[in-house]
Design an enzyme around this catalytic site. Sequence first.
Site, PDB file in Angstrom:
ATOM      1  N   GLY A  47     -38.997   5.101  -7.312  1.00  0.00           N
ATOM      2  CA  GLY A  47     -39.887   6.187  -7.721  1.00  0.00           C
ATOM      3  C   GLY A  47     -39.519   6.751  -9.082  1.00  0.00           C
ATOM      4  CG  ASP A  48     -35.980   9.101  -9.673  1.00  0.00           C
ATOM      5  OD1 ASP A  48     -36.787  10.045  -9.705  1.00  0.00           O
ATOM      6  OD2 ASP A  48     -34.935   9.130  -9.001  1.00  0.00           O
TER       7      ASP A  48
END
Length: 402
Positions: free
Chosen positions: A173-174
């Site tokens: 996600g990051d």
Amino acid sequence: MSSQRPPRPLDDVRVLELGAFLAGPFCGQLLADFGAEVIKVEPPGKGDPMREWGRHRYKGRTLWWPVLARNKKSITIDLRTPEGQALVKRLVPHVDMVLENFRPGTLEEWGLGWEELHALNPGLIMIRVSGFGQTGPYRDKAGFGSIGEAMGGIRAITGFPDRPPTRIGISIGDSLAATFAALGALVALHQRQRSGQGQVVDIGIYEGVLALMESMIPEYQLTGHIRERTGNILPNVAPSNIYPTADGSWFVIGANADTIFTRLAQAMGQPELATDPRFATHQARGEHQAELDDLIAAWTLNYTADQLQVMMDEYGVPAGRIYTAKEMLSDPHFIARQSIIGVHDPDLGEIKMQNVVPRLSATPGGVDWTGPALGQHNREIFTDLLGLTEDDLAMLQAKRVI
């Protein structure tokens, strides 16, 4: 730019990185890989928490930081102090981009929001990565990558249907948010060449995940179908799975096109499978997916992964063993393309890490140094760029501003 290396496409771009952890700094890494001068601001005394993150230590140091902060310059500023905020404002006219991943509103509280910084540098591009973006009812909520993965859809479809949703093995996600942030920064930079004006690049972590969700949204909107976890298969696309081998490893085969499946059947010594009504067409194979996977698994168990690779290559079937770092470091293709490179670190010696992606034929990126020591570039930036004197630096250090 170092005079000892070829020019890179972003050599004339300077970035002030105010973020921490991963979602912002990975964007900075991507820009630095292609030559941008990324000046990373860290809290005095302790630095970015990523300096202490990682599963293993070598010579007392974690091994994530040397990769994530490669090519960057480290300076220390306490952003919570008026003097620290004043230093940032003095730096802003000298940079092309400010990169941050604080919770929305934090920089505004410190007098470092878009309106203030844009007034100092009308051409500034401000890259803002946060859990939920700079607007909307969730903007003020805390949001790490795991939350973005959950709300962006990837957790719901990762894993097996009879088990709970599963995390992917990296901070996807990051990293996705950071990658889209880098894309947005370069698009904004191109637009600035036309207009002379900067702008804000705003991305929520959940949006970086959502962007990769293929046709999930229209599938539900128009048919009511909600995608579920399917393990290692592509539903109704067969064969495409992992299969066991005689040496206890796992082997991936993707032979879902009709012509490729015919070649797989020949490699298996069972050419009749290609004309079997259950498997002769893409649709038929999808309808008999489990049955076909069982047949292939029974066959692969007779061979080692190396033997399977030789056969699949001979018959032109896309396939490969599942690699760990051990296999990557010894694979001749990785070596030939320099997919992994060695970079000198003053404390660790040569450290292996992934090379710059993508490859540019005329002006490729590269890695000049590993993650720097905390505040290693204070004197260079504060004196050479801002013109501070030794007395100024001593005063700021005494006040713990830097």
